[in-house]
Motif scaffolding. Structure first.
Motif, PDB file in Angstrom:
ATOM      1  N   MET A  85       6.872  32.755 -28.567  1.00 23.61           N
ATOM      2  CA  MET A  85       7.594  32.792 -28.926  1.00 23.61           C
ATOM      3  C   MET A  85       8.405  33.330 -29.912  1.00 23.61           C
ATOM      4  O   MET A  85       7.256  34.314 -30.991  1.00 23.61           O
ATOM      5  CB  MET A  85       8.246  31.314 -29.174  1.00 23.61           C
ATOM      6  N   ARG A  86       9.368  34.119 -29.591  1.00 27.73           N
ATOM      7  CA  ARG A  86      10.238  35.287 -31.177  1.00 27.73           C
ATOM      8  C   ARG A  86      11.387  34.770 -31.352  1.00 27.73           C
ATOM      9  O   ARG A  86      12.251  34.135 -30.917  1.00 27.73           O
ATOM     10  CB  ARG A  86      10.504  35.896 -30.081  1.00 27.73           C
ATOM     11  N   LEU A  87      10.684  34.759 -33.132  1.00 24.15           N
ATOM     12  CA  LEU A  87      11.472  34.756 -33.595  1.00 24.15           C
ATOM     13  C   LEU A  87      12.940  35.236 -34.607  1.00 24.15           C
ATOM     14  O   LEU A  87      12.183  36.371 -34.855  1.00 24.15           O
ATOM     15  CB  LEU A  87      10.782  33.542 -34.843  1.00 24.15           C
ATOM     16  N   TYR A  88      14.088  35.341 -35.130  1.00 24.72           N
ATOM     17  CA  TYR A  88      15.147  36.730 -35.451  1.00 24.72           C
ATOM     18  C   TYR A  88      15.143  36.053 -36.662  1.00 24.72           C
ATOM     19  O   TYR A  88      15.784  34.848 -36.691  1.00 24.72           O
ATOM     20  CB  TYR A  88      16.272  36.484 -34.535  1.00 24.72           C
ATOM     21  N   SER A 114      14.990  42.816 -34.921  1.00 20.12           N
ATOM     22  CA  SER A 114      14.574  42.463 -33.284  1.00 20.12           C
ATOM     23  C   SER A 114      13.744  41.934 -33.189  1.00 20.12           C
ATOM     24  O   SER A 114      13.434  41.074 -31.755  1.00 20.12           O
ATOM     25  CB  SER A 114      13.800  44.464 -32.896  1.00 20.12           C
ATOM     26  N   GLY A 115      13.410  41.006 -34.248  1.00 19.69           N
ATOM     27  CA  GLY A 115      12.270  39.571 -34.734  1.00 19.69           C
ATOM     28  C   GLY A 115      11.140  39.924 -33.989  1.00 19.69           C
ATOM     29  O   GLY A 115      10.645  40.876 -34.455  1.00 19.69           O
ATOM     30  N   ASP A 175      16.482  29.979 -41.836  1.00 17.84           N
ATOM     31  CA  ASP A 175      16.559  31.630 -42.512  1.00 17.84           C
ATOM     32  C   ASP A 175      16.249  31.812 -40.656  1.00 17.84           C
ATOM     33  O   ASP A 175      16.255  33.249 -40.995  1.00 17.84           O
ATOM     34  CB  ASP A 175      14.908  31.160 -42.836  1.00 17.84           C
ATOM     35  N   VAL A 176      15.541  31.531 -39.488  1.00 15.20           N
ATOM     36  CA  VAL A 176      15.176  32.479 -38.732  1.00 15.20           C
ATOM     37  C   VAL A 176      15.924  31.339 -37.623  1.00 15.20           C
ATOM     38  O   VAL A 176      15.772  30.206 -37.572  1.00 15.20           O
ATOM     39  CB  VAL A 176      13.805  32.729 -38.804  1.00 15.20           C
ATOM     40  N   THR A 177      16.133  32.049 -36.443  1.00 10.69           N
ATOM     41  CA  THR A 177      16.923  31.466 -35.035  1.00 10.69           C
ATOM     42  C   THR A 177      16.113  32.079 -34.346  1.00 10.69           C
ATOM     43  O   THR A 177      15.295  33.045 -33.716  1.00 10.69           O
ATOM     44  CB  THR A 177      17.926  31.406 -34.991  1.00 10.69           C
ATOM     45  N   ARG A 178      15.837  31.103 -32.938  1.00 12.76           N
ATOM     46  CA  ARG A 178      15.436  30.925 -31.507  1.00 12.76           C
ATOM     47  C   ARG A 178      16.470  33.043 -31.154  1.00 12.76           C
ATOM     48  O   ARG A 178      15.702  32.964 -29.636  1.00 12.76           O
ATOM     49  CB  ARG A 178      14.686  30.181 -30.785  1.00 12.76           C
ATOM     50  N   THR A 179      17.418  32.723 -31.014  1.00 10.23           N
ATOM     51  CA  THR A 179      18.018  33.860 -30.276  1.00 10.23           C
ATOM     52  C   THR A 179      18.542  35.455 -31.355  1.00 10.23           C
ATOM     53  O   THR A 179      18.742  34.734 -32.346  1.00 10.23           O
ATOM     54  CB  THR A 179      19.881  32.827 -29.663  1.00 10.23           C
TER      55      THR A 179
END
Length: 97
Positions: free
Chosen positions: A1-4, A23-24, A47-51
Motif C-alpha cells: 500500500m502506498r501512503l502519501y 511521491s509517497g 497525516d497521510v492519505t491513500r490518494t
C-alpha cells in the motif's frame, strides 16, 4: 500500500527517521489496512492519505504594481477573535476570575 503525506505536512518514517517524499512511501498492509500501528494512526488522524496529492498549478506571479495599501486593507478586513467569555476581555478581569 502506498501512503502519501497530507498537504503541508512532513511525516517521518518510523524506521529510517527520514521525511517521506511527496511521491509517497510503500508500507506493508494486511487486507487494505497498514500492518504497522504507526501508519494506522497517521492514516486515522489524516497525516497521510491513500490518494496521491493533486498536482497544484504554479501560483500566478504578483503584479508589480500592487499597492501595499491593498494588502493592509485585507488585513484590516479580517475580524479579530472574540473572547470566549466577557470576563476574559481584559487582563485585570482575568486575574480576579
Amino acid at each position: 500500500m502506498r501512503l502519501y503525506p497530507a498537504a503541508g505536512l512532513q511525516i517521518r518514517d518510523p524506521i529510517t527517521h527520514a521525511v517521506i517524499p511527496a511521491s509517497g512511501v510503500e508500507v506493508p498492509d494486511r487486507n487494505g489496512i497498514p500492518a504497522s500501528f504507526y501508519w494506522q494512526r497517521r492514516l486515522r488522524v489524516g497525516d497521510v492519505t491513500r490518494t496521491p496529492p493533486a498536482a497544484t498549478p504554479a501560483a500566478p506571479a504578483k503584479a508589480s504594481g500592487a499597492s501595499p495599501a491593498a494588502s493592509s486593507a485585507t488585513v484590516a478586513a479580517t475580524p479579530s477573535p472574540i473572547p470566549a467569555t466577557p470576563a476574559a476581555a481584559t487582563t485585570a478581569e482575568q486575574a480576579h476570575a
